[in-house]
Design a protein around this motif. Structure first.
Motif, PDB file in Angstrom:
ATOM      1  N   LEU A   1       0.826  -1.205   0.000  1.00 59.65           N
ATOM      2  CA  LEU A   1       0.000   0.000   0.000  1.00 59.65           C
ATOM      3  C   LEU A   1       0.867   1.264   0.000  1.00 59.65           C
ATOM      4  O   LEU A   1       0.631   2.191  -0.777  1.00 59.65           O
ATOM      5  N   VAL A   2       1.875   1.290   0.848  1.00 56.79           N
ATOM      6  CA  VAL A   2       2.775   2.446   0.908  1.00 56.79           C
ATOM      7  C   VAL A   2       3.503   2.619  -0.416  1.00 56.79           C
ATOM      8  O   VAL A   2       3.601   3.730  -0.963  1.00 56.79           O
ATOM      9  N   LEU A   3       4.028   1.527  -0.958  1.00 56.68           N
ATOM     10  CA  LEU A   3       4.744   1.611  -2.234  1.00 56.68           C
ATOM     11  C   LEU A   3       3.812   2.019  -3.376  1.00 56.68           C
ATOM     12  O   LEU A   3       4.215   2.743  -4.290  1.00 56.68           O
ATOM     13  N   GLY A   4       2.562   1.546  -3.319  1.00 58.04           N
ATOM     14  CA  GLY A   4       1.599   1.940  -4.346  1.00 58.04           C
ATOM     15  C   GLY A   4       1.372   3.447  -4.348  1.00 58.04           C
ATOM     16  O   GLY A   4       1.351   4.089  -5.406  1.00 58.04           O
ATOM     17  N   TYR A   5       1.223   4.017  -3.160  1.00 55.95           N
ATOM     18  CA  TYR A   5       1.063   5.470  -3.066  1.00 55.95           C
ATOM     19  C   TYR A   5       2.327   6.201  -3.520  1.00 55.95           C
ATOM     20  O   TYR A   5       2.253   7.262  -4.148  1.00 55.95           O
ATOM     21  N   LEU A   6       3.497   5.650  -3.198  1.00 52.13           N
ATOM     22  CA  LEU A   6       4.738   6.265  -3.661  1.00 52.13           C
ATOM     23  C   LEU A   6       4.835   6.232  -5.186  1.00 52.13           C
ATOM     24  O   LEU A   6       5.298   7.190  -5.809  1.00 52.13           O
ATOM     25  N   ILE A   7       4.393   5.142  -5.789  1.00 52.73           N
ATOM     26  CA  ILE A   7       4.472   5.012  -7.244  1.00 52.73           C
ATOM     27  C   ILE A   7       3.603   6.056  -7.940  1.00 52.73           C
ATOM     28  O   ILE A   7       4.005   6.654  -8.945  1.00 52.73           O
TER      29      ILE A   7
ATOM     30  N   SER B   1       9.545  -1.763   7.678  1.00 56.70           N
ATOM     31  CA  SER B   1       8.789  -0.543   7.967  1.00 56.70           C
ATOM     32  C   SER B   1       9.711   0.665   8.069  1.00 56.70           C
ATOM     33  O   SER B   1       9.404   1.745   7.537  1.00 56.70           O
ATOM     34  N   THR B   2      10.831   0.512   8.741  1.00 56.07           N
ATOM     35  CA  THR B   2      11.762   1.639   8.878  1.00 56.07           C
ATOM     36  C   THR B   2      12.379   2.009   7.527  1.00 56.07           C
ATOM     37  O   THR B   2      12.614   3.190   7.248  1.00 56.07           O
ATOM     38  N   ALA B   3      12.628   1.015   6.685  1.00 54.47           N
ATOM     39  CA  ALA B   3      13.164   1.301   5.346  1.00 54.47           C
ATOM     40  C   ALA B   3      12.137   2.046   4.499  1.00 54.47           C
ATOM     41  O   ALA B   3      12.478   2.968   3.749  1.00 54.47           O
ATOM     42  N   LEU B   4      10.867   1.660   4.601  1.00 50.75           N
ATOM     43  CA  LEU B   4       9.803   2.364   3.891  1.00 50.75           C
ATOM     44  C   LEU B   4       9.683   3.803   4.385  1.00 50.75           C
ATOM     45  O   LEU B   4       9.513   4.737   3.596  1.00 50.75           O
ATOM     46  N   ALA B   5       9.779   3.979   5.706  1.00 47.73           N
ATOM     47  CA  ALA B   5       9.681   5.322   6.279  1.00 47.73           C
ATOM     48  C   ALA B   5      10.832   6.210   5.805  1.00 47.73           C
ATOM     49  O   ALA B   5      10.636   7.396   5.498  1.00 47.73           O
TER      50      ALA B   5
END
Length: 275
Positions: free
Chosen positions: A106-112, A136-140
């Protein structure tokens, strides 16, 4: 009668045998009565009263991830986000680790799709235990660099997340590492494409070194990409001349595009000062 003479004890063999038969018959009747009472109070054997147990089914996050994996392979990012959002709302925390199957894509989808506030909200609403996990920390970190337009960090942190995803040995689903690493690649490509468009609008001439900073490419790969985008390159001065993408002539830039271009120019000044 209550006041009658007591019954004399048996004395002969016949009387003794009759008394024994009467006693045996009385004992048998008592046992039968006791068995009937137990049957009435406990009509079924104990094993029949145990609750039946069905095998556990997949939780909401695991079910949603199967759709997410399929949508990711088709690059259907908006549909993927919709599926992930629904699962994130309706899922519970009985198996908190499996929530990453939904939250990370979900986070990566929004980033894309470049919806950074939504990506931040999706990441911050998860359980505190999940926020401390390496993924999670890498995504943040990747999200933070994207919001601050720190291009060097974006590419570096995307590479860290990509390698981390590939090495996820204890993933809640065997497809998770592949889906996550492919989505990181898709984000890097989309981020680079947006950067190319902004550079084309912001610069008439751009030093090769500065373009490498913005695009995270080696000089060979950058020149190949520049050529495919119709940019010109002067080898003697090592300066690129971006070409604005074709569109309706005379069309003015939107306020958001102008703001993004101003950000690029401000970043460029900072980069030149550092060099």
């Amino acid at each position: 009668m209550a006041n009658g003479p007591p019954t004399p004890p048996p004395t002969t063999d016949i009387e003794i045998q009759d008394a024994a038969r009467e006693e045996a018959s009385a004992n048998a009747n008592a046992q039968a009565t006791s068995s009937e009472t137990e049957t009435e109070t406990d009509p079924e054997p104990a094993e029949r009263q145990l609750p039946s147990r069905s095998p556990p089914s997949q939780d909401v996050f695991q079910q949603a991830f199967q759709k997410i994996a399929s949508l990711s392979s088709e690059k259907q990012w908006h549909e993927l986000i919709s599926v992930a959002e629904d699962a994130d709302v309706w899922g519970d925390d009985e198996s908190p680790v499996s929530r990453l199957l939904v939250v990370a894509p979900l986070v990566l989808g929004y980033l894309i799709i470049d919806d950074l506030p939504a990506a931040r909200f999706a990441l911050t609403r998860i359980h505190p235990r999940l926020q401390k996990l390496p993924i999670s920390t890498a995504l943040a970190s990747l999200l933070e660099s994207s919001m601050e337009r720190k291009h060097k960090e974006v590419y570096a942190r995307a590479e860290v997340l990509y390698n981390m995803a590939k090495d996820t040995g204890s993933a809640p689903d065997p497809k998770f590492p592949g889906v996550l690493s492919e989505m990181v690649q898709a984000f890097t490509e989309s981020f680079r494409e947006r950067t190319f468009r902004l550079l084309s609008k912001a610069y008439a001439a751009l030093p090769l070194a500065l373009a490498q900073t913005y695009l995270g490419l080696t000089s060979d790969r950058l020149l190949a990409a520049a050529e495919s985008n119709n940019w010109k390159y002067n080898a003697s001065t090592q300066v690129l001349s971006p070409t604005v993408s074709s569109g309706p002539q005379g069309t003015s830039l939107s306020a958001s595009s102008s703001l993004a271009i101003f950000g690029f120019i401000a970043d460029s000044v900072a980069e030149v000062e550092i060099m």
